[in-house]
Design a protein around this motif. Structure first.
Motif, PDB file in Angstrom:
ATOM      1  N   GLY A  34     -16.441  11.996 -34.412  1.00 13.78           N
ATOM      2  CA  GLY A  34     -16.368  11.880 -32.964  1.00 13.78           C
ATOM      3  C   GLY A  34     -15.520  10.698 -32.532  1.00 13.78           C
ATOM      4  N   ILE A  35     -15.078  10.737 -31.276  1.00 14.94           N
ATOM      5  CA  ILE A  35     -14.222   9.670 -30.768  1.00 14.94           C
ATOM      6  C   ILE A  35     -15.042   8.404 -30.525  1.00 14.94           C
ATOM      7  N   SER A  36     -14.350   7.272 -30.454  1.00 13.71           N
ATOM      8  CA  SER A  36     -15.009   5.996 -30.173  1.00 13.71           C
ATOM      9  C   SER A  36     -15.003   5.744 -28.667  1.00 13.71           C
ATOM     10  N   LEU A  37     -16.064   5.150 -28.176  1.00 12.51           N
ATOM     11  CA  LEU A  37     -16.165   4.789 -26.766  1.00 12.51           C
ATOM     12  C   LEU A  37     -16.666   3.350 -26.652  1.00 12.51           C
ATOM     13  N   THR A  38     -16.117   2.629 -25.697  1.00 10.86           N
ATOM     14  CA  THR A  38     -16.563   1.252 -25.463  1.00 10.86           C
ATOM     15  C   THR A  38     -17.910   1.278 -24.738  1.00 10.86           C
ATOM     16  N   PRO A  39     -18.652   0.176 -24.773  1.00  8.49           N
ATOM     17  CA  PRO A  39     -19.917   0.113 -24.030  1.00  8.49           C
ATOM     18  C   PRO A  39     -19.753   0.456 -22.551  1.00  8.49           C
ATOM     19  N   THR A  40     -18.655  -0.009 -21.943  1.00  8.59           N
ATOM     20  CA  THR A  40     -18.433   0.296 -20.529  1.00  8.59           C
ATOM     21  C   THR A  40     -18.183   1.784 -20.324  1.00  8.59           C
ATOM     22  N   GLN A  41     -17.386   2.388 -21.191  1.00  8.84           N
ATOM     23  CA  GLN A  41     -17.117   3.825 -21.083  1.00  8.84           C
ATOM     24  C   GLN A  41     -18.400   4.629 -21.235  1.00  8.84           C
ATOM     25  N   ILE A  42     -19.268   4.211 -22.141  1.00 12.26           N
ATOM     26  CA  ILE A  42     -20.552   4.888 -22.329  1.00 12.26           C
ATOM     27  C   ILE A  42     -21.413   4.761 -21.074  1.00 12.26           C
ATOM     28  N   SER A  43     -21.407   3.567 -20.476  1.00  7.37           N
ATOM     29  CA  SER A  43     -22.180   3.344 -19.253  1.00  7.37           C
ATOM     30  C   SER A  43     -21.664   4.212 -18.109  1.00  7.37           C
ATOM     31  N   VAL A  44     -20.344   4.359 -18.017  1.00  7.37           N
ATOM     32  CA  VAL A  44     -19.753   5.212 -16.981  1.00  7.37           C
ATOM     33  C   VAL A  44     -20.206   6.655 -17.176  1.00  7.37           C
ATOM     34  N   LEU A  45     -20.121   7.145 -18.406  1.00  2.23           N
ATOM     35  CA  LEU A  45     -20.528   8.522 -18.690  1.00  2.23           C
ATOM     36  C   LEU A  45     -21.997   8.748 -18.371  1.00  2.23           C
ATOM     37  N   ASN A  46     -22.852   7.827 -18.793  1.00  2.91           N
ATOM     38  CA  ASN A  46     -24.282   7.965 -18.519  1.00  2.91           C
ATOM     39  C   ASN A  46     -24.567   7.992 -17.028  1.00  2.91           C
ATOM     40  N   ALA A  47     -23.884   7.120 -16.281  1.00  2.50           N
ATOM     41  CA  ALA A  47     -24.098   7.072 -14.835  1.00  2.50           C
ATOM     42  C   ALA A  47     -23.632   8.367 -14.176  1.00  2.50           C
ATOM     43  N   MET A  48     -22.494   8.886 -14.598  1.00  8.48           N
ATOM     44  CA  MET A  48     -21.988  10.141 -14.043  1.00  8.48           C
ATOM     45  C   MET A  48     -22.954  11.285 -14.337  1.00  8.48           C
ATOM     46  N   ALA A  49     -23.403  11.355 -15.593  1.00  4.32           N
ATOM     47  CA  ALA A  49     -24.315  12.430 -15.989  1.00  4.32           C
ATOM     48  C   ALA A  49     -25.629  12.355 -15.218  1.00  4.32           C
ATOM     49  N   ASP A  50     -26.140  11.136 -15.006  1.00  5.46           N
ATOM     50  CA  ASP A  50     -27.400  10.972 -14.282  1.00  5.46           C
ATOM     51  C   ASP A  50     -27.288  11.369 -12.814  1.00  5.46           C
ATOM     52  N   ARG A  51     -26.093  11.249 -12.255  1.00  2.41           N
ATOM     53  CA  ARG A  51     -25.909  11.688 -10.872  1.00  2.41           C
ATOM     54  C   ARG A  51     -25.760  13.211 -10.811  1.00  2.41           C
ATOM     55  N   GLY A 101     -14.585   2.428 -14.588  1.00  2.00           N
ATOM     56  CA  GLY A 101     -15.005   1.136 -15.106  1.00  2.00           C
ATOM     57  C   GLY A 101     -16.335   0.591 -14.604  1.00  2.00           C
ATOM     58  N   GLU A 102     -16.453  -0.722 -14.721  1.00  2.00           N
ATOM     59  CA  GLU A 102     -17.694  -1.417 -14.391  1.00  2.00           C
ATOM     60  C   GLU A 102     -18.029  -1.315 -12.910  1.00  2.00           C
ATOM     61  N   GLU A 103     -17.011  -1.159 -12.085  1.00  2.00           N
ATOM     62  CA  GLU A 103     -17.258  -1.043 -10.637  1.00  2.00           C
ATOM     63  C   GLU A 103     -18.120   0.182 -10.333  1.00  2.00           C
ATOM     64  N   PHE A 104     -17.825   1.281 -11.020  1.00  2.00           N
ATOM     65  CA  PHE A 104     -18.616   2.496 -10.822  1.00  2.00           C
ATOM     66  C   PHE A 104     -20.040   2.298 -11.339  1.00  2.00           C
ATOM     67  N   VAL A 105     -20.170   1.663 -12.505  1.00  2.00           N
ATOM     68  CA  VAL A 105     -21.480   1.457 -13.116  1.00  2.00           C
ATOM     69  C   VAL A 105     -22.377   0.625 -12.209  1.00  2.00           C
ATOM     70  N   GLN A 106     -21.806  -0.400 -11.583  1.00  2.64           N
ATOM     71  CA  GLN A 106     -22.584  -1.317 -10.762  1.00  2.64           C
ATOM     72  C   GLN A 106     -22.830  -0.801  -9.343  1.00  2.64           C
ATOM     73  N   SER A 107     -22.206   0.303  -8.996  1.00  2.00           N
ATOM     74  CA  SER A 107     -22.385   0.859  -7.646  1.00  2.00           C
ATOM     75  C   SER A 107     -23.786   1.447  -7.489  1.00  2.00           C
ATOM     76  N   SER A 108     -24.202   1.624  -6.258  1.00  2.00           N
ATOM     77  CA  SER A 108     -25.485   2.268  -5.977  1.00  2.00           C
ATOM     78  C   SER A 108     -25.396   3.750  -6.319  1.00  2.00           C
ATOM     79  N   SER A 109     -26.539   4.388  -6.439  1.00  2.00           N
ATOM     80  CA  SER A 109     -26.558   5.820  -6.748  1.00  2.00           C
ATOM     81  C   SER A 109     -25.810   6.622  -5.692  1.00  2.00           C
ATOM     82  N   ALA A 110     -26.001   6.244  -4.428  1.00  2.00           N
ATOM     83  CA  ALA A 110     -25.329   6.942  -3.329  1.00  2.00           C
ATOM     84  C   ALA A 110     -23.814   6.790  -3.434  1.00  2.00           C
TER      85      ALA A 110
END
Length: 214
Positions: A34-51, A101-110
């Protein structure tokens, strides 16, 4: 039962007509490791999936069931043409995650939902990749299957695969009277014998195979 070993050597990969079909098939289970992902990229994906699939009501959030590992296997790694689903390569995928990036991760759910709605309109291809992979990943997870079994009446018998159990617990019983009227024959495995293939048939098959390769 006598066992006859076939001592003929298999045809080479270049001569084997199946080799070209194998090259056109996607890897079973995705690309490993599988491809490599940085911690920030993983956080972005998790946040997108959770929304996209909010947890709750007995169902885990996507970030709780490791949907990221599914993404990592199915995104085409560097050096591989993304010609199979989800039709996107490692570099392009990572670059788009980095843009959020981190801006998306730190944003509110809305705010994250609003960003995804914008992506759906302006980055339709990328949004569709995220959406589809999230769905496939989430509903393949054992914890989610268990949640469906426990919380949905129509999902009591859902399994990752019908094998080896099948769906016997939800099927109607066999009608023994109907089965008793079935008549047929079969050949036992130990009674199976090789047959002589006519020479003209062998020649015809060889000609068709040659023409299909031209």
């Amino acid at each position: 039962m006598d066992i006859i070993l076939n001592t003929n050597r298999p045809p080479s990969a270049d001569r084997d007509p199946r080799s070209r079909f194998r090259a056109e098939k996607p890897p079973i289970g995705g690309w490993l490791p599988g491809i490599s992902l940085t911690p920030t990229q993983i956080s972005v994906l998790n946040a997108m999936a959770d929304r996209l699939i909010p947890g709750g009501g007995g169902f885990p959030a996507p970030s709780e069931v490791d949907v990221v590992s599914f993404f990592r296997r199915y995104i085409a790694p560097e050096g591989q043409e993304p010609k199979w689903f989800p039709f996107i390569g490692e570099s392009e995928f990572q670059a788009r995650l980095d843009t959020l990036g981190e801006e998306f991760v730190q944003s509110s759910s809305a705010a994250q939902v609003e960003t995804l709605q914008t992506l759906e309109k302006t980055e339709e291809f990328f949004f569709a990749r995220i959406r589809d992979l999230t769905y496939y990943a989430y509903y393949s997870r054992p914890a989610v299957i268990t949640a469906i079994n426990a919380n949905l009446k129509a999902g009591k018998d859902l399994r990752n695969s019908p094998q080896p159990f099948g769906y016997s617990d939800t099927m109607d019983e066999w009608d023994e009277q109907l089965l008793s009227r079935v008549r047929g024959t079969y050949t036992r495995t130990e009674d199976v014998r090789p047959v002589e293939v006519p020479a003209d048939l062998l020649k015809s098959n060889a000609t068709q195979l040659h023409e299909s390769q031209v």
